[in-house]
Design an enzyme around this catalytic site. Structure first.
Site, PDB file in Angstrom:
ATOM      1  N   GLY A 107       0.815  -1.221   0.000  1.00 54.07           N
ATOM      2  CA  GLY A 107       0.000   0.000   0.000  1.00 54.07           C
ATOM      3  C   GLY A 107       0.846   1.268   0.000  1.00 54.07           C
ATOM      4  O   GLY A 107       2.081   1.203  -0.060  1.00 54.07           O
ATOM      5  N   ASP A 158       1.552  -9.040   1.944  1.00 51.10           N
ATOM      6  CA  ASP A 158       0.305  -8.395   1.515  1.00 51.10           C
ATOM      7  C   ASP A 158      -0.609  -9.483   0.988  1.00 51.10           C
ATOM      8  O   ASP A 158      -0.167 -10.596   0.738  1.00 51.10           O
ATOM      9  CB  ASP A 158       0.579  -7.321   0.438  1.00 51.10           C
ATOM     10  CG  ASP A 158      -0.487  -6.226   0.452  1.00 51.10           C
ATOM     11  OD1 ASP A 158      -1.666  -6.546   0.258  1.00 51.10           O
ATOM     12  OD2 ASP A 158      -0.141  -5.048   0.698  1.00 51.10           O
ATOM     13  N   TYR A 172     -14.929   3.977   8.518  1.00 53.87           N
ATOM     14  CA  TYR A 172     -13.480   3.919   8.736  1.00 53.87           C
ATOM     15  C   TYR A 172     -13.116   4.553  10.083  1.00 53.87           C
ATOM     16  O   TYR A 172     -12.357   3.983  10.877  1.00 53.87           O
ATOM     17  CB  TYR A 172     -12.818   4.659   7.582  1.00 53.87           C
ATOM     18  CG  TYR A 172     -11.334   4.852   7.650  1.00 53.87           C
ATOM     19  CD1 TYR A 172     -10.458   3.785   7.618  1.00 53.87           C
ATOM     20  CD2 TYR A 172     -10.791   6.152   7.680  1.00 53.87           C
ATOM     21  CE1 TYR A 172      -9.076   3.988   7.625  1.00 53.87           C
ATOM     22  CE2 TYR A 172      -9.418   6.353   7.685  1.00 53.87           C
ATOM     23  CZ  TYR A 172      -8.567   5.270   7.672  1.00 53.87           C
ATOM     24  OH  TYR A 172      -7.211   5.475   7.671  1.00 53.87           O
ATOM     25  N   LYS A 183     -11.305   2.956  13.347  1.00 51.42           N
ATOM     26  CA  LYS A 183     -10.044   3.475  13.895  1.00 51.42           C
ATOM     27  C   LYS A 183     -10.203   3.864  15.368  1.00 51.42           C
ATOM     28  O   LYS A 183      -9.314   3.635  16.177  1.00 51.42           O
ATOM     29  CB  LYS A 183      -9.540   4.662  13.067  1.00 51.42           C
ATOM     30  CG  LYS A 183      -8.984   4.264  11.697  1.00 51.42           C
ATOM     31  CD  LYS A 183      -7.747   3.386  11.821  1.00 51.42           C
ATOM     32  CE  LYS A 183      -7.164   2.965  10.491  1.00 51.42           C
ATOM     33  NZ  LYS A 183      -6.124   1.938  10.613  1.00 51.42           N
TER      34      LYS A 183
HETATM   35  C1  AKB Z   1      -8.320   8.621   4.102  1.00 52.38           C
HETATM   36  O1  AKB Z   1      -8.511   9.645   3.422  1.00 52.38           O
HETATM   37  O2  AKB Z   1      -9.190   7.767   4.316  1.00 52.38           O
HETATM   38  C2  AKB Z   1      -6.969   8.420   4.754  1.00 52.38           C
HETATM   39  C3  AKB Z   1      -6.927   8.941   6.139  1.00 52.38           C
HETATM   40  C4  AKB Z   1      -7.013  10.394   6.397  1.00 52.38           C
HETATM   41  O3  AKB Z   1      -6.803   8.186   7.053  1.00 52.38           O
HETATM   42  N1  AKB Z   1      -5.951   9.041   3.955  1.00 52.38           N
END
Ligand code: AKB
Length: 313
Positions: A12, A35, A143, A147
Site C-alpha cells: 500500500g 500483503d 473507517y 479506527k
Molecule cells: C483517508 O482519506 O481515508 C486516509 C486517512 C485520512 O486516514 N488518507
C-alpha cells in the site's frame, strides 16, 4: 541482537515506503514484506515477501514463527471512501487484523507492534481548528469508527496485557512512489499526477475544504522515531496526533501553478465531501512533540516541489 520485522499491507501507499526504509535501516533479509497480493518489483525484489491475509490468524502466526518476528507493522486497512461502500468488509478487515496482531502481542509471540490510526477518529462535533489529542471524537464514518475502536483496543491491550503497541493518527499522506487508494485525502496526490499529465484536475472536494496533510518522508520518519523511542516515553497508547500542514484544494492548486502556469482546477464534489466535512482542518500535535520530539520538515511548498520533480516524465 538483530530484530526481524514483519510488515502487513506492504504494497500500500505507506507500506511500500515503510518497507524500503526499514530494509535500509535493518538489512533487507530482516524485513519481511507481506500483503494479500504481490506488489511492485521494487518491493518484491528488495527482500523477502509473503502473500498473507491479515485476517487469517493461523497463517499470520505461522509466518511470525518461521521468520522469528519480533516487530510487526500492521498497515493493511480499508480507507474512508471505500469503507463507506463496504461497511462490513471494512469492519472485518480493519478490526480482525488488529485483534490478530494484538493477540500475538498478548501471547508474547512478538515484542512490539505499530498500528496506524487516522484523523478520521474525529467527527463533526470535534472542534475543527488545532484539534487536541484528547477531545470530543464521535466519528461518523465507517473507517473512523473502526479506527477509534482500534485505538481503544490498543490502549486496553497495553494496560491489561502489557502489549507494547504504538500508533499515530496519520493525516492525509502525500507521496509519489505509490498511489493511495480508497481515501478521501487521495485528491492531494491525484492532483499532481493530473497536473503533469493533463494540465487540469477535477477535484472531488470543494475548493475551501481544509484538511491536515503530511508528506510521506515525514510520515515514515515519525513512524520510525516512535518505534525507536524508549517505552517509558510512549505515554499515549491509543494513538498520537501528528501534524505537518493544512491546506485546501484551492491552495494546493495555487502552489502547482507556480510550477505549471496553465494548470486549471475545477470542482465536482461527491460523497467524499461529507467525509471531509466531518474531519478537523488542523491538528495539535504537542503531545508527540513533548513525548518523543516530533517535528515536521515538509510544508506545502516543498512538498509540491518534491512531488512535481519526482513525478515529472
Ligand atoms: C483517508 O482519506 O481515508 C486516509 C486517512 C485520512 O486516514 N488518507
Amino acid at each position: 541482537m538483530q530484530k526481524s520485522i514483519l510488515i502487513i499491507g506492504a504494497c500500500g501507499q505507506i507500506g511500500t515506503e515503510l518497507t524500503l526504509a526499514l530494509r535500509d535501516k535493518h538489512g533487507k533479509e530482516n524485513v519481511i514484506a507481506s500483503d494479500i497480493r504481490e506488489g511492485s518489483e521494487n518491493l518484491m525484489d528488495s527482500g523477502p515477501f509473503e502473500v498473507l491475509d491479515a485476517t487469517d490468524y493461523d497463517a499470520l502466526e505461522e509466518i511470525v514463527a518461521y521468520y522469528e518476528i519480533s516487530e510487526v507493522y500492521l498497515m493493511a486497512a480499508m480507507l474512508s471512501a471505500t469503507a463507506e461502500k463496504f461497511p462490513m468488509r471494512a469492519w472485518n478487515l480493519n478490526m480482525n487484523s488488529l485483534f490478530n496482531v494484538l493477540n500475538l502481542g498478548k501471547e508474547k509471540k512478538v515484542d512490539k507492534i505499530f498500528w496506524p490510526s487516522s484523523i478520521a477518529v474525529f467527527g463533526p462535533n470535534t472542534p475543527k481548528e488545532h484539534t487536541l489529542q484528547s477531545t470530543i471524537m464521535e466519528p461518523s464514518t465507517v473507517y473512523g469508527i473502526s479506527k477509534q475502536s482500534g485505538e481503544r483496543w490498543c490502549e486496553y491491550y497495553h494496560h491489561k496485557f502489557g502489549v507494547d503497541v504504538r500508533s499515530i493518527r496519520y493525516p492525509g499522506l502525500i507521496s509519489w512512489k505509490t498511489m493511495p487508494g480508497g481515501g478521501t485525502t487521495d485528491y492531494a496526490v491525484e492532483i499532481y499526477h493530473k497536473a503533469l499529465s493533463e494540465g487540469t484536475y477535477t477535484c472531488f472536494l470543494k475548493e475551501d475544504t481544509e484538511l491536515p496533510m503530511m508528506f510521506m518522508d515525514d510520515a515514515i520518519r515519525a513512524t520510525l522515531q516512535l518505534m525507536e523511542v524508549d517505552k517509558e516515553n510512549v505515554k499515549v497508547r491509543a494513538s498520537y496526533n501528528l501534524a505537518a500542514m493544512s491546506f485546501t484544494p484551492a491552495q494546493i492548486a495555487e502552489q502547482i501553478k507556480k510550477h505549471i502556469k496553465d494548470f486549471k482546477i475545477s470542482y465536482k464534489p461527491d460523497f467524499r465531501q461529507a467525509i471531509a466535512d466531518s474531519w478537523p482542518s488542523s491538528i495539535d500535535d504537542s503531545k508527540a512533540r513533548t513525548d518523543w520530539g516530533w517535528q515536521a520538515r515538509f510544508d506545502l511548498e516543498n512538498t509540491t516541489k518534491e512531488m512535481l520533480e519526482n513525478l515529472a516524465p
